[in-house]
Design an enzyme around this catalytic site. Structure first.
Site, PDB file in Angstrom:
ATOM      1  N   GLU A 104      -7.574  -0.087  -2.065  1.00  8.37           N
ATOM      2  CA  GLU A 104      -6.895  -1.022  -1.152  1.00  8.37           C
ATOM      3  C   GLU A 104      -5.775  -0.237  -0.496  1.00  8.37           C
ATOM      4  O   GLU A 104      -4.701  -0.068  -1.079  1.00  8.37           O
ATOM      5  CB  GLU A 104      -6.351  -2.226  -1.935  1.00  8.37           C
ATOM      6  CG  GLU A 104      -7.411  -3.065  -2.632  1.00  8.37           C
ATOM      7  CD  GLU A 104      -8.205  -3.939  -1.670  1.00  8.37           C
ATOM      8  OE1 GLU A 104      -7.726  -4.183  -0.543  1.00  8.37           O
ATOM      9  OE2 GLU A 104      -9.307  -4.377  -2.042  1.00  8.37           O
ATOM     10  N   GLY A 164      -2.475   1.227  -2.641  1.00  9.18           N
ATOM     11  CA  GLY A 164      -1.386   2.130  -2.242  1.00  9.18           C
ATOM     12  C   GLY A 164      -1.791   2.922  -1.018  1.00  9.18           C
ATOM     13  O   GLY A 164      -2.633   2.483  -0.227  1.00  9.18           O
ATOM     14  N   VAL A 219      -2.747   9.233  -1.927  1.00  7.85           N
ATOM     15  CA  VAL A 219      -2.966   9.062  -3.363  1.00  7.85           C
ATOM     16  C   VAL A 219      -4.362   8.463  -3.601  1.00  7.85           C
ATOM     17  O   VAL A 219      -5.015   8.777  -4.605  1.00  7.85           O
ATOM     18  CB  VAL A 219      -1.849   8.202  -4.005  1.00  7.85           C
ATOM     19  CG1 VAL A 219      -2.129   7.948  -5.469  1.00  7.85           C
ATOM     20  CG2 VAL A 219      -0.503   8.888  -3.842  1.00  7.85           C
ATOM     21  N   GLY A 220      -4.831   7.658  -2.651  1.00  6.27           N
ATOM     22  CA  GLY A 220      -6.202   7.118  -2.759  1.00  6.27           C
ATOM     23  C   GLY A 220      -7.212   8.243  -2.939  1.00  6.27           C
ATOM     24  O   GLY A 220      -8.151   8.148  -3.739  1.00  6.27           O
ATOM     25  N   CYS A 267       1.295  -4.478   3.561  1.00  2.83           N
ATOM     26  CA  CYS A 267       0.195  -3.624   4.039  1.00  2.83           C
ATOM     27  C   CYS A 267      -0.454  -4.166   5.305  1.00  2.83           C
ATOM     28  O   CYS A 267      -0.948  -3.403   6.118  1.00  2.83           O
ATOM     29  CB  CYS A 267      -0.850  -3.453   2.947  1.00  2.83           C
ATOM     30  SG  CYS A 267      -1.483  -5.020   2.326  1.00  2.83           S
TER      31      CYS A 267
HETATM   32  P1  NAD Z   1       3.514   3.595  -4.597  1.00  3.17           P
HETATM   33  O1  NAD Z   1       4.349   4.771  -4.231  1.00  3.17           O
HETATM   34  O2  NAD Z   1       4.082   2.564  -5.532  1.00  3.17           O
HETATM   35  O3  NAD Z   1       2.152   4.177  -5.159  1.00  3.17           O
HETATM   36  C1  NAD Z   1       1.126   3.318  -5.601  1.00  3.17           C
HETATM   37  C2  NAD Z   1       0.749   3.679  -7.021  1.00  3.17           C
HETATM   38  O4  NAD Z   1       0.228   4.997  -7.051  1.00  3.17           O
HETATM   39  C3  NAD Z   1       1.925   3.642  -7.978  1.00  3.17           C
HETATM   40  O5  NAD Z   1       1.538   2.956  -9.144  1.00  3.17           O
HETATM   41  C4  NAD Z   1       2.232   5.094  -8.222  1.00  3.17           C
HETATM   42  O6  NAD Z   1       2.771   5.339  -9.496  1.00  3.17           O
HETATM   43  C5  NAD Z   1       0.884   5.750  -8.052  1.00  3.17           C
HETATM   44  N1  NAD Z   1       0.983   7.135  -7.597  1.00  3.17           N
HETATM   45  C6  NAD Z   1       1.840   7.623  -6.680  1.00  3.17           C
HETATM   46  N2  NAD Z   1       1.611   8.943  -6.481  1.00  3.17           N
HETATM   47  C7  NAD Z   1       0.588   9.284  -7.291  1.00  3.17           C
HETATM   48  C8  NAD Z   1      -0.129  10.498  -7.544  1.00  3.17           C
HETATM   49  N3  NAD Z   1       0.182  11.627  -6.920  1.00  3.17           N
HETATM   50  N4  NAD Z   1      -1.138  10.482  -8.436  1.00  3.17           N
HETATM   51  C9  NAD Z   1      -1.463   9.329  -9.069  1.00  3.17           C
HETATM   52  N5  NAD Z   1      -0.818   8.151  -8.864  1.00  3.17           N
HETATM   53  C10 NAD Z   1       0.186   8.125  -8.005  1.00  3.17           C
HETATM   54  O7  NAD Z   1       3.093   2.778  -3.322  1.00  3.17           O
HETATM   55  P2  NAD Z   1       2.746   3.304  -1.871  1.00  3.17           P
HETATM   56  O8  NAD Z   1       1.524   4.141  -1.896  1.00  3.17           O
HETATM   57  O9  NAD Z   1       3.950   3.810  -1.170  1.00  3.17           O
HETATM   58  O10 NAD Z   1       2.366   1.885  -1.252  1.00  3.17           O
HETATM   59  C11 NAD Z   1       2.422   1.680   0.102  1.00  3.17           C
HETATM   60  C12 NAD Z   1       1.050   1.830   0.706  1.00  3.17           C
HETATM   61  O11 NAD Z   1       0.159   0.929   0.075  1.00  3.17           O
HETATM   62  C13 NAD Z   1       1.012   1.490   2.161  1.00  3.17           C
HETATM   63  O12 NAD Z   1       0.166   2.387   2.827  1.00  3.17           O
HETATM   64  C14 NAD Z   1       0.418   0.099   2.175  1.00  3.17           C
HETATM   65  O13 NAD Z   1      -0.215  -0.237   3.378  1.00  3.17           O
HETATM   66  C15 NAD Z   1      -0.540   0.183   1.041  1.00  3.17           C
HETATM   67  N6  NAD Z   1      -0.797  -1.137   0.498  1.00  3.17           N
HETATM   68  C16 NAD Z   1      -2.060  -1.623   0.599  1.00  3.17           C
HETATM   69  C17 NAD Z   1      -2.315  -2.910   0.142  1.00  3.17           C
HETATM   70  C18 NAD Z   1      -3.687  -3.495   0.228  1.00  3.17           C
HETATM   71  O14 NAD Z   1      -3.908  -4.519  -0.399  1.00  3.17           O
HETATM   72  N7  NAD Z   1      -4.615  -2.900   0.960  1.00  3.17           N
HETATM   73  C19 NAD Z   1      -1.298  -3.660  -0.432  1.00  3.17           C
HETATM   74  C20 NAD Z   1      -0.039  -3.105  -0.527  1.00  3.17           C
HETATM   75  C21 NAD Z   1       0.210  -1.834  -0.068  1.00  3.17           C
END
Ligand code: NAD
Length: 464
Positions: free
Chosen positions: A218, A196, A200-201, A252
Site C-alpha cells: 500500500e 508506506g 521501502v516497498g 496517502c
Molecule cells: P514510515 O517511515 O513510518 O515507514 C513505514 C514503515 O516502514 C515503518 O514501520 C518503518 O519502520 C518501516 N521502514 C522504514 N524504513 C525501512 C527500511 N529501510 N527497511 C524496512 N522497513 C522500513 O512511513 P512512510 O514510508 O514515510 O509513510 C509515508 C508513505 O506511505 C507515503 O508515501 C504515503 O503515501 C504512504 N502511505 C500509503 C498508504 C496506503 O494505504 N496506500 C497509507 C498511508 C501512507
C-alpha cells in the site's frame, strides 16, 4: 508477546517461531477464537479511546475528532463488519463441476495463510496497523504487527495494550525502526502487508522474494485533482480543502496538486480561500482543528519543497512546533521538485490547464496515482477522464471517500502499490481459496480409461 525497541534477533526469531507453532496447533482455526480476538481488539480501542487520542495528539497534533473518525471509528467499523460476516467470508463456496469430472462436487475452501507480518506507517498509525491485522485475524492467521517508530507515542501505547488484550501466543507486536524491521523481514512469513513509501516497498518485496512470500504493498504517490470548467466550484473547493488539510496533508490519498481549467482558475482560488477560512479561521495556527507535521525531518523537507514557489494563501511556518499553515501555491513549474515527489504535507500547488484532456495528458505523463479526483458537472468529461486514466481508486466530485466504502477494495496500481483491502477484500487477502474436487465412487464410467477406441474418441470430441 511484545518485543521492545532493543529486541535482539533471537527474540524476534523465537517470536515468529511461537506464532508459527500456534498456527500449526490449529488454535486460530475455530471462528470462535477469531471472533474473540476481534472483539478484544474493539474493546482495546473503546476502553482506551482517550489514551489513543492523546497519543495521536502527541505524535501528529491530531485534533480529537479527526483522530476518532480516522483512527478509532474506522477500525471499529471494519471489525464490526468482519464480525457480522465472519461465517460467510470463511465458508466454503460450491462451484459447478464439468461433465468430464462427474460424478463430482467442487468447492473453494478459504484457508488462512499462516503467519502474517503487517508493517505500518506513522500517518494513521492506529488504523493502518489494526485494520489489516484484523483482516488477517478474521481469516485465521497469526500476526506480527510492526507499528512505525516515527509515531512513537502511539507505537508505545499499542506495544503496551496489544499483549494485554489479544492472545499473546498468536498476535505479537514488535516495536522498532529500520534495524528491527530489517531483522523481521529476514524471517519467513506467509504474507507481508506493507504500508508506506515505494522505496521501502522495494526493500520489503526483495526480502519477501527470498522466501517466495506474497506481498501487499500500500504505497503512495501524487494524487491529482482535475477541476473542469463545468464543476460546481464552491462544493469543489470545500471538498478539496477538506481532503487536503485533514491530518495537515499527511494522508496517502490527499489531493497532491490541482489541475484547474484556466477559465475557472481565479474563481476556484477564491472559493478555496473562503473554504480555508471557514474551516480554520483567519489564523489556522490557533485552530484546534488543524494538525502538525510528524517530525523535524518531515518539517524541513516540506519547508524546502515550498522554496521558490509563489504563495497565494498561507505560507507561515513555525519550526519549534512543526506547524506549516494550509498553503496554496500558484505559478508552479511542473518541472520543480514539488511536482516530482509526493508532497505528503499541507502544500497545495495549483496548475492551470486549457482542457480536461490536457489534464489527462499531464496525469498520464506520470506514475499511476493512488487516487484521482475529478470534479465536473459535465458527465462526458467525467467519463472521458475515467476512461483515459489509471489510478488505484477514484472519487468523482469529491475527495478521499472511495477509501471509506468497504465494498470498494482500497489499494494502488503500478508505483502506487499492489493488492487491495477493506471489507471482504481485507479478509480474502489473507486467505488461500483452496480448490477441492471430490469424486463419487458409486459410478466409475470407463470412458476416460485406456484402451481408447474410435467410439471414445468421438465422445471426447463432442464433450470436450
Ligand atoms: P514510515 O517511515 O513510518 O515507514 C513505514 C514503515 O516502514 C515503518 O514501520 C518503518 O519502520 C518501516 N521502514 C522504514 N524504513 C525501512 C527500511 N529501510 N527497511 C524496512 N522497513 C522500513 O512511513 P512512510 O514510508 O514515510 O509513510 C509515508 C508513505 O506511505 C507515503 O508515501 C504515503 O503515501 C504512504 N502511505 C500509503 C498508504 C496506503 O494505504 N496506500 C497509507 C498511508 C501512507
Amino acid at each position: 508477546m511484545t518485543a521492545t525497541t532493543d529486541t535482539p534477533t533471537d527474540l524476534l526469531t523465537s517470536t515468529v517461531e511461537t506464532l508459527r507453532a500456534t498456527y500449526r496447533s490449529g488454535v486460530t482455526r475455530p471462528l470462535a477464537w477469531r471472533r474473540r480476538q476481534l472483539e478484544q481488539m474493539a474493546r482495546m480501542l473503546e476502553e482506551n479511546e482517550a489514551a489513543f487520542l492523546e497519543a495521536l495528539k502527541v505524535d501528529l497534533g491530531k485534533p480529537a475528532v479527526e483522530g476518532f473518525i480516522t483512527d478509532i471509528a474506522f477500525v471499529l467499523s471494519e471489525i464490526e463488519s468482519m464480525l457480522k460476516h465472519l461465517t460467510k467470508w470463511n465458508r466454503p463456496k460450491r462451484v459447478p463441476s464439468p461433465l468430464v469430472t462427474l460424478p463430482a462436487r467442487s468447492k473453494l475452501v478459504p484457508e488462512p495463510l499462516g503467519v502474517v507480518l503487517v508493517i505500518a506507517p506513522w500517518n494513521y498509525p492506529v488504523q493502518l496497523l489494526l485494520a489489516p491485522a484484523a483482516g488477517a485475524i478474521a481469516a485465521g492467521n497469526t500476526v506480527v504487527m510492526k507499528p512505525s517508530e516515527i509515531s512513537a507515542a502511539t507505537s508505545a501505547l499499542l506495544g503496551r495494550l496489544v499483549p494485554t488484550y489479544l492472545d499473546p501466543t498468536a498476535i505479537a507486536l514488535v516495536e522498532g525502526g529500520v534495524a528491527e524491521t530489517t531483522e523481521l523481514l529476514a524471517e519467513r512469513f506467509d504474507h507481508i502487508f506493507y504500508t508506506g513509501n515505494g522505496t521501502v516497498g522495494r526493500v520489503v518485496m526483495a526480502a519477501a522474494a527470498k522466501h517466495l512470500t506474497p506481498v501487499t504493498l500500500e504505497l503512495g504517490g501524487k494524487s491529482p485533482v482535475i477541476v473542469d470548467r463545468s464543476a460546481n466550484l464552491k462544493v469543489t473547493a470545500r471538498r478539496v480543502a477538506w481532503g487536503k488539510w485533514l491530518n495537515a496533508g499527511q494522508t496517502c490519498i490527499a489531493p497532491d496538486y490541482v489541475l484547474v481549467h484556466e477559465q475557472v482558475r481565479d474563481r476556484f482560488l477564491e472559493e478555496l480561500t473562503s473554504a480555508m477560512t471557514a474551516f480554520y479561521g483567519n489564523d489556522p495556527h490557533a485552530s484546534a482543528d488543524y494538525g502538525r507535521i510528524v517530525s523535524d525531518r518531515h518539517f524541513d523537507r516540506l519547508v524546502a519543497l515550498q522554496q521558490g514557489a509563489t504563495v497565494a494563501v498561507g505560507g507561515r511556518t513555525e519550526a519549534p512546533e512543526r506547524y506549516i499553515a494550509p498553503t496554496v501555491l500558484v505559478d508552479v513549474d511542473p518541472a520543480s521538485p514539488i511536482m516530482q515527489e509526493e508532497i505528503f504535507g499541507p502544500l497545495l500547488p495549483i496548475l492551470t490547464v486549457t482542457s480536461a484532456r490536457a489534464a489527462v495528458d499531464f496525469v498520464n505523463g506520470r506514475d499511476h496515482p493512488l487516487a484521482l479526483y475529478v470534479f465536473a458537472g459535465d458527465k462526458a468529461v467525467v467519463d472521458d477522464v475515467l476512461a483515459r486514466t489509471t489510478s488505484g481508486g477514484v472519487t468523482v466530485n469529491g475527495t478521499m471517500l472511495h477509501f471509506t466504502n468497504p465494498h470498494l477494495p482500497f489499494g494502488g496500481v503500478g508505483e502506487s502499490g499492489m493488492g487491495g483491502y477493506h471489507g471482504e477484500s481485507g479478509v480474502r487477502l489473507f486467505q488461500h481459496l483452496k480448490p477441492v474436487l471430490t469424486r463419487g465412487t458409486a459410478m466409475d464410467p470407463s470412458l476416460p480409461y485406456p484402451p481408447y477406441n474410435d467410439r471414445k474418441a468421438k465422445i471426447f470430441r463432442k464433450i470436450l
